[in-house]
Design an enzyme around this catalytic site. Sequence first.
Site, PDB file in Angstrom:
ATOM      1  N   LYS A  50       0.831  -1.206   0.000  1.00 19.63           N
ATOM      2  CA  LYS A  50       0.000   0.000   0.000  1.00 19.63           C
ATOM      3  C   LYS A  50       0.863   1.252   0.000  1.00 19.63           C
ATOM      4  O   LYS A  50       0.551   2.225  -0.680  1.00 19.63           O
ATOM      5  CB  LYS A  50      -0.961   0.014   1.196  1.00 19.63           C
ATOM      6  CG  LYS A  50      -2.142  -0.927   1.004  1.00 19.63           C
ATOM      7  CD  LYS A  50      -3.298  -0.659   1.946  1.00 19.63           C
ATOM      8  CE  LYS A  50      -4.429  -1.629   1.644  1.00 19.63           C
ATOM      9  NZ  LYS A  50      -5.557  -1.551   2.541  1.00 19.63           N
TER      10      LYS A  50
ATOM     11  N   LYS B 102      -5.389  -9.924  -6.044  1.00 21.09           N
ATOM     12  CA  LYS B 102      -6.648 -10.172  -5.327  1.00 21.09           C
ATOM     13  C   LYS B 102      -7.692  -9.128  -5.705  1.00 21.09           C
ATOM     14  O   LYS B 102      -7.352  -7.982  -6.026  1.00 21.09           O
ATOM     15  CB  LYS B 102      -6.443 -10.177  -3.809  1.00 21.09           C
ATOM     16  CG  LYS B 102      -6.256  -8.826  -3.162  1.00 21.09           C
ATOM     17  CD  LYS B 102      -6.546  -8.880  -1.659  1.00 21.09           C
ATOM     18  CE  LYS B 102      -6.549  -7.464  -1.088  1.00 21.09           C
ATOM     19  NZ  LYS B 102      -7.184  -7.315   0.197  1.00 21.09           N
TER      20      LYS B 102
ATOM     21  N   LYS C 168     -11.156  -3.575  -2.988  1.00 20.01           N
ATOM     22  CA  LYS C 168     -12.008  -2.386  -3.100  1.00 20.01           C
ATOM     23  C   LYS C 168     -11.294  -1.283  -3.862  1.00 20.01           C
ATOM     24  O   LYS C 168     -11.926  -0.472  -4.528  1.00 20.01           O
ATOM     25  CB  LYS C 168     -12.364  -1.855  -1.706  1.00 20.01           C
ATOM     26  CG  LYS C 168     -13.214  -2.771  -0.876  1.00 20.01           C
ATOM     27  CD  LYS C 168     -13.739  -2.001   0.337  1.00 20.01           C
ATOM     28  CE  LYS C 168     -14.017  -2.932   1.493  1.00 20.01           C
ATOM     29  NZ  LYS C 168     -12.871  -3.062   2.428  1.00 20.01           N
TER      30      LYS C 168
HETATM   31  N1  AQP Z   1     -10.068 -10.874  -2.817  1.00 15.20           N
HETATM   32  C1  AQP Z   1     -10.365 -11.364  -1.617  1.00 15.20           C
HETATM   33  N2  AQP Z   1     -10.573 -12.690  -1.471  1.00 15.20           N
HETATM   34  C2  AQP Z   1     -10.893 -13.210  -0.248  1.00 15.20           C
HETATM   35  N3  AQP Z   1     -11.033 -12.454   0.869  1.00 15.20           N
HETATM   36  C3  AQP Z   1     -10.848 -11.118   0.757  1.00 15.20           C
HETATM   37  N4  AQP Z   1     -10.918 -10.105   1.648  1.00 15.20           N
HETATM   38  C4  AQP Z   1     -10.636  -8.930   1.029  1.00 15.20           C
HETATM   39  N5  AQP Z   1     -10.376  -9.157  -0.276  1.00 15.20           N
HETATM   40  C5  AQP Z   1     -10.497 -10.511  -0.476  1.00 15.20           C
HETATM   41  C6  AQP Z   1     -11.270 -10.264   3.052  1.00 15.20           C
HETATM   42  O1  AQP Z   1     -12.328  -9.353   3.331  1.00 15.20           O
HETATM   43  C7  AQP Z   1     -12.198  -8.899   4.671  1.00 15.20           C
HETATM   44  C8  AQP Z   1     -12.326  -7.408   4.721  1.00 15.20           C
HETATM   45  O2  AQP Z   1     -11.249  -6.737   4.241  1.00 15.20           O
HETATM   46  P1  AQP Z   1     -10.973  -5.217   4.678  1.00 15.20           P
HETATM   47  O3  AQP Z   1     -11.957  -4.322   4.114  1.00 15.20           O
HETATM   48  O4  AQP Z   1     -10.836  -5.100   6.134  1.00 15.20           O
HETATM   49  O5  AQP Z   1      -9.555  -4.950   4.084  1.00 15.20           O
HETATM   50  P2  AQP Z   1      -8.836  -5.525   2.855  1.00 15.20           P
HETATM   51  O6  AQP Z   1      -8.417  -6.920   3.101  1.00 15.20           O
HETATM   52  O7  AQP Z   1      -7.731  -4.571   2.608  1.00 15.20           O
HETATM   53  O8  AQP Z   1      -9.965  -5.524   1.740  1.00 15.20           O
HETATM   54  P3  AQP Z   1     -10.011  -4.901   0.328  1.00 15.20           P
HETATM   55  O9  AQP Z   1     -11.391  -5.002  -0.110  1.00 15.20           O
HETATM   56  O10 AQP Z   1      -9.013  -5.508  -0.554  1.00 15.20           O
HETATM   57  O11 AQP Z   1      -9.680  -3.376   0.577  1.00 15.20           O
HETATM   58  P4  AQP Z   1      -8.464  -2.480   0.128  1.00 15.20           P
HETATM   59  O12 AQP Z   1      -8.638  -2.229  -1.323  1.00 15.20           O
HETATM   60  O13 AQP Z   1      -8.678  -1.251   0.976  1.00 15.20           O
HETATM   61  O14 AQP Z   1      -7.199  -3.215   0.424  1.00 15.20           O
HETATM   62  C9  AQP Z   1     -10.884  -9.434   5.213  1.00 15.20           C
HETATM   63  O15 AQP Z   1     -11.153 -10.551   6.015  1.00 15.20           O
HETATM   64  C10 AQP Z   1     -10.137  -9.846   3.984  1.00 15.20           C
HETATM   65  O16 AQP Z   1      -9.256 -10.906   4.218  1.00 15.20           O
END
Ligand code: AQP
Length: 340
Positions: free
Chosen positions: A119, A203, A206
């Site tokens: 990040k 992956k 968001k």
């Molecule tokens: N692609 C994915 N496959 C499986 N699990 C996923 N998670 C996120 N992306 C995937 C799981 O969703 C939960 C919430 O995540 P979060 O919002 O706390 O943060 P993150 O992991 O950083 O999710 P994002 O959506 O990918 O956000 P950004 O873009 O901000 O990094 C967690 O349990 C995560 O494992």
Amino acid sequence: MFPMPLPRPRAFSGIQPTADSLHLGNYLGALKQWVELQEDYDCVYSVVDLHALTVGPSPAELRQRVRATAAQFLAAGVDPARSVLFIQSEVSEHAQLTWLLNCLTGFGEAGRMTQFKDKSSRLGEKAVTVGLFDYPVLMAADILLYDAQVVPVGEDQRQHLELSRTLAARLNSRFGPGTAVVPEPVIVKATAKIFDLQDPGAKMSKTGHPSGIIELLDDPKTIAKRIKTAVTDSGSEITWDPSVKPGVANLLTIYSALTDQPVEAIVQRYQGKLYGHLKVDLAEVVVESLRPFRERTALYLDDPGQLDQILDQGAERARGIAATVYGRIAGCFGLGRAGQ
Ligand code: AQP
């Protein structure tokens, strides 16, 4: 006399309100497990808005997304009668315990987190805050504050969870066994990582490119378009081979998880058919699986009074647990005049 029921083990997890809609990775990697765990665990689930501050949202955007995220938890099946559902910033012990854990965490130890490295390299040095660096310590505080035995997450959170375990073990070795509960990850292998539809090496995220994501609140036309334009692999045969055909494997994983059918059965059914057939059917599966979810989310958002009531009750229950656990740990550090 009826025997007293045994206390159930505790589960904790959270999702950041960093978008208007959660995506299919959040659902299959985390939320789906949250709902299932309610059968056997005492569950505590949080909209982790303090974590979301690390990416600098506008105040109006954050407020709106907190409500939208809570509504989506409920729409997915988080049941406020059985589970605690609350907003992280409404329980002040999260920030307080983070400070105590900061004082136990090595700078180098925190610097090894790959998500921070990824990040921060994307954001550039000027935009990176101490908050982003400290994210995994706040996550450890979230978990330890509820004495959680299990934490359902996707694969991307494994390293952060390992830090939570290390910090819990460190508290126990410094202050004595029972100071903190060492949590275990619950990572469902099949859906641990849902990949970006345009880049099956990354992956689904968001903050990824919109065309690679299926948002849970997307309209049916957008969902169908995203799936039909998903990157597939060379060849035309539908087989399960994640290293050679990662795009097709991702589509099969989603199909299997949403229909509860084994991947092999799906592959078998598509013998002799083309990628296009699989995409058309999968689009239908995703649209129909998400339709009731979208409708339920709208109902919760249309009734702010009900949502507030659920969140108020959740915050009160969360504060009750967090205050006790924080008091126990803070006392070990020598904080509080009443301790010994
Ligand atoms: N692609 C994915 N496959 C499986 N699990 C996923 N998670 C996120 N992306 C995937 C799981 O969703 C939960 C919430 O995540 P979060 O919002 O706390 O943060 P993150 O992991 O950083 O999710 P994002 O959506 O990918 O956000 P950004 O873009 O901000 O990094 C967690 O349990 C995560 O494992």
